[in-house]
Design an enzyme around this catalytic site. Structure first.
Site, mmCIF file in Angstrom:
data_model
loop_
_atom_site.group_PDB
_atom_site.id
_atom_site.type_symbol
_atom_site.label_atom_id
_atom_site.label_comp_id
_atom_site.label_asym_id
_atom_site.label_seq_id
_atom_site.Cartn_x
_atom_site.Cartn_y
_atom_site.Cartn_z
ATOM 1 N N CYS A 80 -7.502 7.839 -0.636
ATOM 2 C CA CYS A 80 -7.085 6.694 -1.470
ATOM 3 C C CYS A 80 -7.759 5.377 -1.069
ATOM 4 C CB CYS A 80 -5.570 6.544 -1.509
ATOM 5 S SG CYS A 80 -4.746 6.483 0.088
ATOM 6 N N ASP A 282 -3.930 2.060 -9.033
ATOM 7 C CA ASP A 282 -3.443 3.076 -8.113
ATOM 8 C C ASP A 282 -4.353 4.304 -8.162
ATOM 9 O OD1 ASP A 282 -2.008 4.843 -6.604
ATOM 10 O OD2 ASP A 282 -0.138 4.658 -7.725
ATOM 11 N N HIS A 284 -3.766 7.175 -6.802
ATOM 12 C CA HIS A 284 -3.012 8.402 -6.499
ATOM 13 C C HIS A 284 -2.728 9.248 -7.733
ATOM 14 C CE1 HIS A 284 -2.211 5.653 -3.118
ATOM 15 N NE2 HIS A 284 -2.254 6.758 -2.397
#
Length: 401
Positions: A80, A282, A284
């Site tokens: 990430c 994000d 993820h």
């Protein structure tokens, strides 16, 4: 390995589902700041969402060729911060080639520079900022492949990879000890045009921050576009509220590339704020690897976040962060120095320092140069003895739980 990736993939998809239920932007008269641009939420919401979706969005991917030949074929669960570093760098390249006002439209033909930027980040070992290159270069920073990076590590990796990127020709400066040195940046970015460069000739003294770039007449140094990354520790276990206003001020600067950071072992790319909430992209979500098509273009639908972005309270931010700024020309850097003097250095407890001269107690500043090898060299590192050849700087890691 396959079982682990299947488990992580399932887990990541659950995160995506939860994200769909997050609150939309509230109905408010407040301004939203995104990477140096302001939007009035009440009347410019579609323009705001369009601005956010135009940013290149990099997420976990699966089914790419194994890193290093035998390593992982997905970065789910560990990549990430590398993806966030890619997003910050991609924003710098967009500003460099297309400008901050460039906007992306779904299924519309994009400029050739856009396609070329995107191809720098594809998940292939021959792309200069791929997950493969970043993970392998991370070995030189003491990180084994598949290990989680912190903000400072990803900054050091980008600095090294940029040396091999002749098309974008970026100067990457990563500050040390919370200090940005004007003299060192000018030394790194002021390069003589090839026509006037001669052996032994050094650039004239242009180290005054108030100097303005007025083109590059014969003999005057050209400016190498600057990616400036400032790793910071803004508290011990949580962010110190005294830094909040200065941190938000950085997103208002026209040179802003946002910030890398997040929560323990969860990295996000912060691109702006609304009130005391940070807006972030994000990484993820696990998507399947996308390669170049036969006509040489990339299907870019999965590289833009088309849903409303996520937000979090600034006080929930882990104190380990890295700010990013892009200065295409010398006047942009001089302007940034003025803004820092005015907005950051006025505080009693300063978020970072900006100094004119290289501190005398530091080792001499040597602008980074491309090693004399035909690859990044990262794949040749297979023992801890060889790691000593690299400059290992203090790491600002996000705290583990």
């Amino acid at each position: 390995m396959e079982q682990r990736e299947a488990f992580l993939s399932k887990y990541e998809n659950q995160i995506t589902i939860f994200a769909d239920y997050l609150e939309e932007f509230p109905d408010t008269d407040e301004l939203v700041w995104i990477l140096g641009k302001q939007h009035l939420l009440k009347t410019e919401k579609s323009k705001l969402l369009s601005d956010i979706s135009a940013r290149l969005w990099f997420t976990y991917r699966r089914k790419f060729s194994p890193i290093g030949g035998t390593g992982p074929s997905s970065d789910a669960g560990w990549g990430c911060m590398l993806r966030c570093g890619q997003m910050m760098l991609a924003q710098a390249l967009i500003c460099r080639h297309l400008g901050r006002d460039w906007n992306w439209e779904k299924q519309k033909e994009q400029p050739k520079e856009y396609q070329r930027i995107l191809q720098c980040f594809l998940d292939r070992k021959d792309c200069c900022y791929s997950i493969h290159q970043m993970a392998q270069m991370g070995v030189g920073e003491g990180k084994s492949i598949g290990e989680w990076f912190g903000p400072n590590t990803v900054a050091q990796v980008l600095k090294k990879l940029a040396l091999f990127d002749e098309w974008n020709s970026l100067a990457v400066y990563v500050s040390m000890d919370n200090t940005v040195v004007i003299e060192d940046i000018k030394k790194m970015c002021c390069v003589l045009p090839l026509s006037s460069a001669t052996v032994g000739e050094s650039p004239p003294d242009t180290l005054n921050a108030s100097n303005q770039s007025k083109g590059t007449p014969a003999g005057r140094p050209a400016w190498k576009p600057l990616l400036l990354i400032v790793p910071l520790r803004l508290g011990i276990n949580q962010i110190n509220p005294v830094y909040v206003d200065a941190f938000k001020e950085c997103f208002k600067m026209p040179q802003s590339l946002g910030a890398l950071g997040g929560k323990p072992n969860n990295a996000y790319y912060f691109i702006g704020f609304l009130g005391d909430e940070l807006i972030f992209l994000d990484p993820h979500t696990t998507q399947t690897f996308v390669d170049t098509e036969e006509n040489g273009t990339v299907d870019d639908q999965t590289f833009h976040c088309l849903q409303s972005p996520q937000r979090m309270s600034i006080l929930n931010l882990d104190p380990s962060v890295a700010l990013g700024f892009f200065c295409k020309e010398e006047k942009d850097f001089d302007s940034w120095c003025s803004l820092v003097q005015k907005e950051i250095l006025k505080e009693n407890l300063r978020m970072f320092e900006l100094v004119q001269k290289h501190p005398s107690h530091w080792p001499p500043f040597v602008p980074p140069a491309k090693p004399e090898v035909t690859t990044t060299g990262a794949e040749f590192i297979d023992s801890t003895e060889q790691l000593e050849e690299f400059d290992l700087e203090e790491d600002f890691e996000i705290l583990s739980v």
